[in-house]
Design an enzyme around this catalytic site. Structure first.
Site, mmCIF file in Angstrom:
data_model
loop_
_atom_site.group_PDB
_atom_site.id
_atom_site.type_symbol
_atom_site.label_atom_id
_atom_site.label_comp_id
_atom_site.label_asym_id
_atom_site.label_seq_id
_atom_site.Cartn_x
_atom_site.Cartn_y
_atom_site.Cartn_z
ATOM 1 N N HIS A 1 4.788 5.494 11.556
ATOM 2 C CA HIS A 1 4.287 5.448 10.166
ATOM 3 C C HIS A 1 3.346 6.649 10.026
ATOM 4 O O HIS A 1 2.127 6.499 9.957
ATOM 5 C CB HIS A 1 3.562 4.120 9.946
ATOM 6 C CG HIS A 1 3.330 3.766 8.515
ATOM 7 N ND1 HIS A 1 3.517 4.660 7.467
ATOM 8 C CD2 HIS A 1 2.907 2.611 7.947
ATOM 9 C CE1 HIS A 1 3.217 4.042 6.337
ATOM 10 N NE2 HIS A 1 2.850 2.804 6.596
ATOM 11 N N LYS B 1 25.992 -3.729 -0.611
ATOM 12 C CA LYS B 1 27.473 -3.710 -0.631
ATOM 13 C C LYS B 1 28.035 -3.035 0.611
ATOM 14 O O LYS B 1 29.235 -2.813 0.715
ATOM 15 C CB LYS B 1 27.955 -2.949 -1.872
ATOM 16 C CG LYS B 1 27.426 -3.491 -3.181
ATOM 17 C CD LYS B 1 27.837 -2.551 -4.323
ATOM 18 C CE LYS B 1 26.946 -2.736 -5.531
ATOM 19 N NZ LYS B 1 27.015 -1.606 -6.457
ATOM 20 N N ARG C 1 11.130 3.887 3.437
ATOM 21 C CA ARG C 1 10.763 2.865 4.443
ATOM 22 C C ARG C 1 12.062 2.181 4.856
ATOM 23 O O ARG C 1 12.782 1.650 4.014
ATOM 24 C CB ARG C 1 9.768 1.845 3.888
ATOM 25 C CG ARG C 1 9.551 0.690 4.867
ATOM 26 C CD ARG C 1 8.342 -0.135 4.568
ATOM 27 N NE ARG C 1 7.114 0.577 4.890
ATOM 28 C CZ ARG C 1 5.907 0.042 4.822
ATOM 29 N NH1 ARG C 1 5.762 -1.219 4.455
ATOM 30 N NH2 ARG C 1 4.837 0.753 5.118
ATOM 31 N N ARG D 1 0.800 -1.225 0.000
ATOM 32 C CA ARG D 1 0.000 0.000 0.000
ATOM 33 C C ARG D 1 0.838 1.284 0.000
ATOM 34 O O ARG D 1 0.580 2.202 -0.781
ATOM 35 C CB ARG D 1 -0.916 0.047 1.233
ATOM 36 C CG ARG D 1 -2.208 -0.686 1.083
ATOM 37 C CD ARG D 1 -2.602 -1.312 2.384
ATOM 38 N NE ARG D 1 -1.663 -2.379 2.684
ATOM 39 C CZ ARG D 1 -1.804 -3.622 2.236
ATOM 40 N NH1 ARG D 1 -2.858 -3.953 1.558
ATOM 41 N NH2 ARG D 1 -0.892 -4.553 2.491
ATOM 42 N N THR D 2 1.805 1.356 0.893
ATOM 43 C CA THR D 2 2.486 2.641 1.060
ATOM 44 C C THR D 2 3.268 3.002 -0.202
ATOM 45 O O THR D 2 3.154 4.126 -0.707
ATOM 46 C CB THR D 2 3.419 2.594 2.289
ATOM 47 O OG1 THR D 2 2.692 2.042 3.387
ATOM 48 C CG2 THR D 2 3.917 3.978 2.649
#
Ligand code: CP
Length: 309
Positions: A132, A83, A104, A53-54
């Site tokens: 959030h 890396k 995120r 969703r986000t």
């Protein structure tokens, strides 16, 4: 004017109302097929943890407004983080490619670290078990759209309140509205963290900890049932999972429980769900979690407009 969207404690009610007013306008923009008001802007979505969703609603929001999208999903695997590159170096690099970064991150504090080094706006799209904030804005927008107000409501936050970043952000925001009463419904061991509780106490927010959803439904006329998923991936104590398994039925929203809820109440969930709201509930008019997911596009369009215009 807010420059980065990192945590909800900093939001004022005026800011929230500005977002909601603009989100209503954005719903009309989508109905008319979008506009090109952010043409020429570049938005980067940098996701170190999974999302449906986000990420997609932000990319949909940017696309509806004509912005160009750069996207890295599974950044721990497919960006140079694999890396050994630090988050800070990645942000210092991506800011040269994009006008705004939606991040995120898998650890709490990731968005704060990114904002510290970034010259372009950072939007926290979830940082570990931290916050959030854009989810909470769309949650509140949905409550206001469905119930006409936020002040004076009785809101039950249900489930894994310990690890659920959406309920942390939402508790901070609800505490800014007058006469809101919170019921914190969690299995033992998964209660709301002390930091959130002490914020509620400092700000004189009425709250009660409850360990039975059924008892709450029987005794209180709750307006909003905000269910959440048990975040097994964040458990560091296997015993907690076993304890929860023994009691999980008590925290599920099933049709027989919904029949006892007030007719005017609503059921929300940030999604994804596993089985904590049974599929049989979806047809009930009180089930608003997919409307809530749709509202994410309008609220995120509003935020992009505010930060990029
Ligand atoms: N609500 C939410 O954050 O969903 P995703 O994890 O799918 O983005």
């Amino acid at each position: 004017m807010i420059r980065h969207i990192v945590k909800t404690q900093t939001f004022t009610t005026d800011f929230m109302q500005e977002v909601f007013t603009l989100a209503r306008e954005m719903r009309e923009v989508v109905r008319k097929g979008g506009d090109g008001s952010l043409a020429g802007k570049i938005v980067a979505t940098l996701f170190y943890d999974p999302s449906t969703r986000t990420r997609l609603s932000f990319e949909s929001a940017a696309g509806r407004l004509g912005a160009t999208i750069l996207s890295t999903e599974a950044a721990r695997q497919f960006s140079s983080a694999a890396k050994g590159e630090s988050l800070e170096d990645t942000i210092r690099t991506v800011q040269a490619y994009a006008d705004l970064i939606i991040l995120r991150y898998h650890e709490e504090g990731g968005a704060r670290r990114a904002a510290h080094v970034s010259r372009v706006p950072i939007i926290n799209a979830g940082d570990g078990k931290g916050q959030h904030p854009t989810q909470s804005l769309l949650d509140l927008f949905t409550i206001e759209e469905e119930l006409g107000q936020i002040e004076g409501l009785k809101v039950a936050l249900i489930g894994d309140l310990k690890h659920g970043r959406t309920v942390h952000s939402l508790a901070y925001l609800l505490g800014k509205f007058n006469n809101v009463e919170l019921f914190l419904v969690a299995p033992q061991g998964l209660e709301m963290p002390d930091g959130v509780i002490s914020y509620l106490e400092r700000h004189d927010v009425s709250y009660r900890c409850v360990d039975s959803l059924r008892d709450l439904v029987k005794k209180e006329e709750v307006d909003v049932f905000y269910q959440t998923r048990i975040q097994r991936e964040r458990f560091d104590d296997a015993q907690l999972i076993e304890d929860y398994e023994d009691r999980r039925e008590e925290f599920m929203i099933r049709r027989d429980l919904v029949r006892m809820m007030p007719q005017e109440s609503i059921i929300l969930h940030p999604l994804p769900r596993v089985d904590e709201i049974r599929y049989g509930v979806d047809d009930d008019p009180r089930a608003k979690y997919f409307v809530q997911a749709e509202n994410g596009v309008y609220v995120r369009m509003a935020l992009l407009k505010m930060l990029l215009s």
